[in-house]
Scaffold this motif. Structure first.
Motif, PDB file in Angstrom:
ATOM      1  N   ARG A 287      -0.471   2.831 -13.401  1.00 23.75           N
ATOM      2  CA  ARG A 287      -0.496   1.621 -12.573  1.00 23.75           C
ATOM      3  C   ARG A 287       0.537   1.701 -11.449  1.00 23.75           C
ATOM      4  NH1 ARG A 287      -0.217  -2.851 -17.232  1.00 23.75           N
ATOM      5  NH2 ARG A 287       0.309  -1.071 -18.533  1.00 23.75           N
TER       6      ARG A 287
ATOM      7  N   ALA B 265      -0.777   3.991  -8.854  1.00 21.13           N
ATOM      8  CA  ALA B 265      -1.819   3.327  -8.058  1.00 21.13           C
ATOM      9  C   ALA B 265      -1.203   2.437  -6.983  1.00 21.13           C
ATOM     10  CB  ALA B 265      -2.721   2.510  -8.975  1.00 21.13           C
ATOM     11  N   TRP B 266      -0.117   1.733  -7.320  1.00 20.50           N
ATOM     12  CA  TRP B 266       0.542   0.889  -6.320  1.00 20.50           C
ATOM     13  C   TRP B 266       1.212   1.726  -5.233  1.00 20.50           C
ATOM     14  CZ3 TRP B 266      -0.712  -3.712  -5.237  1.00 20.50           C
ATOM     15  CH2 TRP B 266      -1.157  -4.599  -6.219  1.00 20.50           C
TER      16      TRP B 266
ATOM     17  N   VAL C 129      -0.031   4.467  -4.057  1.00 21.24           N
ATOM     18  CA  VAL C 129      -1.141   4.805  -3.164  1.00 21.24           C
ATOM     19  C   VAL C 129      -1.503   3.622  -2.281  1.00 21.24           C
ATOM     20  CG1 VAL C 129      -3.573   5.473  -3.092  1.00 21.24           C
ATOM     21  CG2 VAL C 129      -2.021   6.559  -4.738  1.00 21.24           C
ATOM     22  N   LEU C 130      -1.487   2.411  -2.842  1.00 24.76           N
ATOM     23  CA  LEU C 130      -1.898   1.236  -2.081  1.00 24.76           C
ATOM     24  C   LEU C 130      -0.837   0.777  -1.082  1.00 24.76           C
ATOM     25  CD1 LEU C 130      -3.539  -0.877  -4.941  1.00 24.76           C
ATOM     26  CD2 LEU C 130      -4.719   0.314  -3.090  1.00 24.76           C
ATOM     27  N   LEU C 131       0.440   0.902  -1.434  1.00 23.08           N
ATOM     28  CA  LEU C 131       1.498   0.298  -0.633  1.00 23.08           C
ATOM     29  C   LEU C 131       2.168   1.250   0.345  1.00 23.08           C
ATOM     30  CD1 LEU C 131       3.287  -1.844  -3.388  1.00 23.08           C
ATOM     31  CD2 LEU C 131       1.628  -2.621  -1.689  1.00 23.08           C
ATOM     32  N   GLN C 132       1.886   2.516   0.273  1.00 20.35           N
ATOM     33  CA  GLN C 132       2.546   3.448   1.186  1.00 20.35           C
ATOM     34  C   GLN C 132       2.144   3.177   2.637  1.00 20.35           C
ATOM     35  OE1 GLN C 132       1.311   7.506   0.534  1.00 20.35           O
ATOM     36  NE2 GLN C 132      -0.680   6.845  -0.215  1.00 20.35           N
TER      37      GLN C 132
ATOM     38  N   GLY D 146      -1.261   3.813   3.308  1.00 21.62           N
ATOM     39  CA  GLY D 146      -2.097   3.341   2.210  1.00 21.62           C
ATOM     40  C   GLY D 146      -3.167   2.366   2.652  1.00 21.62           C
ATOM     41  N   LEU D 147      -3.962   1.943   1.671  1.00 17.76           N
ATOM     42  CA  LEU D 147      -5.103   1.083   1.963  1.00 17.76           C
ATOM     43  C   LEU D 147      -4.684  -0.274   2.507  1.00 17.76           C
ATOM     44  CD1 LEU D 147      -7.323   1.875  -1.155  1.00 17.76           C
ATOM     45  CD2 LEU D 147      -7.499   2.823   1.152  1.00 17.76           C
ATOM     46  N   ILE D 148      -3.600  -0.841   1.969  1.00 17.12           N
ATOM     47  CA  ILE D 148      -3.197  -2.180   2.414  1.00 17.12           C
ATOM     48  C   ILE D 148      -2.711  -2.141   3.861  1.00 17.12           C
ATOM     49  CG2 ILE D 148      -1.543  -4.042   2.013  1.00 17.12           C
ATOM     50  CD1 ILE D 148      -1.705  -3.472  -0.935  1.00 17.12           C
ATOM     51  N   ASN D 149      -1.902  -1.163   4.212  1.00 16.89           N
ATOM     52  CA  ASN D 149      -1.437  -1.062   5.599  1.00 16.89           C
ATOM     53  C   ASN D 149      -2.580  -0.759   6.555  1.00 16.89           C
ATOM     54  OD1 ASN D 149       1.390  -1.562   6.152  1.00 16.89           O
ATOM     55  ND2 ASN D 149       1.850   0.068   4.688  1.00 16.89           N
TER      56      ASN D 149
ATOM     57  N   HIS E 213       2.147  -7.479 -11.530  1.00 18.58           N
ATOM     58  CA  HIS E 213       0.847  -6.984 -11.960  1.00 18.58           C
ATOM     59  C   HIS E 213       0.885  -6.523 -13.422  1.00 18.58           C
ATOM     60  CE1 HIS E 213      -1.936  -3.373 -12.328  1.00 18.58           C
ATOM     61  NE2 HIS E 213      -2.746  -4.413 -12.267  1.00 18.58           N
TER      62      HIS E 213
END
Length: 416
Positions: free
Chosen positions: A249, A252-253, A255-258, A261-264, A292
């Motif tokens: 987990r 995974a965060w 990957v998402l927060l870098q 990453g997907l969020i940026n 989370h």
């Protein structure tokens, strides 16, 4: 009573009846003991004994006490105004000569260096220069090896660090130390770090607990009021994080927060930001990942309590003229306090001991007290300091548990 006191032939004497009742009670107690015995042994071996050992290591002081016993015995009668007598110098030279080339010298040096930085070189240089040439007086020989043996402060330090038990580690864990006069004073500013770390641990735990409560309370209320089929589906979604490990987990965060990453990418694609927002290696990333991971621990106690509150209470309050929002606040909310207390206590205690998530997602100023416990355990192998910090953490946990039992452990029946 007649049936108990009579048999087919004659009544049983009261004394015999009492004896039989005591025998039956004893048998029942032995049966209970046999049933809970394995669990009690498991708790004792895996929980009580390790905690007791941990508490003991926080005050244990074997390095100097176990390796220089004769010298410390002589120092007990030392006035402290002038240098010790020749017998004390000779005893120290003899015991350091015996310890030379063994781990004992390193342990002595390391322990004294914790009391006063720089003392390690004193012990190691002296050990390398021993044994003294034949016929050399111990006093002159030790002072020639290092002039600090000619200072009373060094001998005070040796005597203070030579007790079988010490409060040094516990005092250091709360940024306190003992001065030359034996008074407990604040540690120097450059060494006072643990109270700030403990404060940071409390603040981060409170924030994570508050966010989990704000997100978990409406979700638990929705689950408690929905039909069973829909509530079970939501329960599966709540328990879904338990099906993957914490490391997965956290990865995974990352990957998402870098920055890439997907969020940026989503934020820049929608025009919310023009450049990547720093979400990793700071407090924000730690909060997101911890919320989370710990949200289910808040939802489950809340849901179990809310499920047991009859819906008729709210309907009765509304039918008596109380507005719905006020009915919820005055009738329903007080009945959920045990669930709020249990969930908040569980999440807060878990936050206090978190190590992996802040270490991977946080920066240097986001590490909690568990990071320093792991540091002293794995890197410096300073079991005394690690145990002392653990004692501080355990004491904080017990205080919180006492607060929960005192104020939130039982339902508030006033609303009923």
């Amino acid at each position: 009573m007649t049936a108990l006191c009579e048999t087919a032939d004659a009544p049983i004497a009261p004394r015999a009846l009492k004896r039989r009742l005591r025998h039956a009670e004893r048998r029942r107690n032995l049966l209970f003991a046999a049933l809970i015995g394995p669990l009690a042994f498991f708790v004792l071996a895996s929980f009580i004994v390790p905690i007791a050992s941990l508490l003991g290591k926080s005050i244990d002081n074997p390095e100097v006490h176990g390796n220089l016993p004769q010298t410390l015995a002589l120092l007990e009668d030392w006035s402290g105004d002038a240098l010790p007598d020749d017998a004390t110098f000779a005893s120290l030279a003899h015991e350091l000569t015996q310890a030379a080339g063994t781990p004992a010298v390193a342990n002595i040096a390391k322990r004294l260096n914790r009391e006063q930085p720089g003392t390690r070189t004193l012990v190691m240089r002296t050990a390398r220069g021993l044994p003294l040439p034949e016929g050399t007086p111990a006093r002159e020989g030790l002072i020639q090896l290092d002039a600090r043996w000619g200072e009373t402060q060094t001998w005070h330090l040796l005597r203070n660090a030579g007790g079988a038990f010490t409060g040094f580690y516990l005092l250091s864990a709360v940024d306190r130390t003992v001065d030359a006069d034996g008074n407990i004073v604040a540690s120097p500013p450059e060494e006072a770090v643990y109270l700030d770390v403990l404060k940071r641990t409390f603040v981060m735990s409170i924030v994570v607990t508050a966010v989990c409560l704000l997100l978990g309370f409406p979700l638990a209320y929705l689950m408690a009021t929905l039909p069973a089929r829909h509530a079970n589906l939501l329960m599966i979604l709540v328990l879904l994080p338990f099906w993957t490990s914490v490391l997965v987990r956290v990865a995974a965060w990352i990957v998402l927060l870098q920055n890439e990453g997907l969020i940026n990418q989503l934020l820049m694609w929608t025009g919310v930001t023009e450049a990547p927002v720093q979400m990793l290696f700071n407090r924000f990333g730690v909060y997101v990942a911890m919320v989370h991971i710990l949200l289910p621990f808040m939802v489950l106690p809340l849901y179990s309590v809310m499920k047991g509150i009859p819906p008729a209470y709210l309907r009765a309050a509304v039918s008596l003229g109380c507005p719905p929002l006020r009915s919820f606040w005055r009738v329903y909310f007080p009945l959920t306090l045990p669930g709020i207390g249990a969930g908040a206590l569980l999440v807060f205690i878990l936050c206090m001991g978190y190590y992996i998530t802040p270490a991977l997602l946080g920066g240097p100023n986001d590490q909690m007290i568990s990071y320093f416990i792991a540091f002293y355990t794995n890197q410096t192998v300073n079991w005394g300091m690690a145990s002392a910090l653990s004692v501080v953490l355990l004491a904080a946990t017990l205080v919180l548990y006492g607060f929960y039992v005192r104020y939130l452990g039982t339902p508030n029946t006033d609303a009923r």
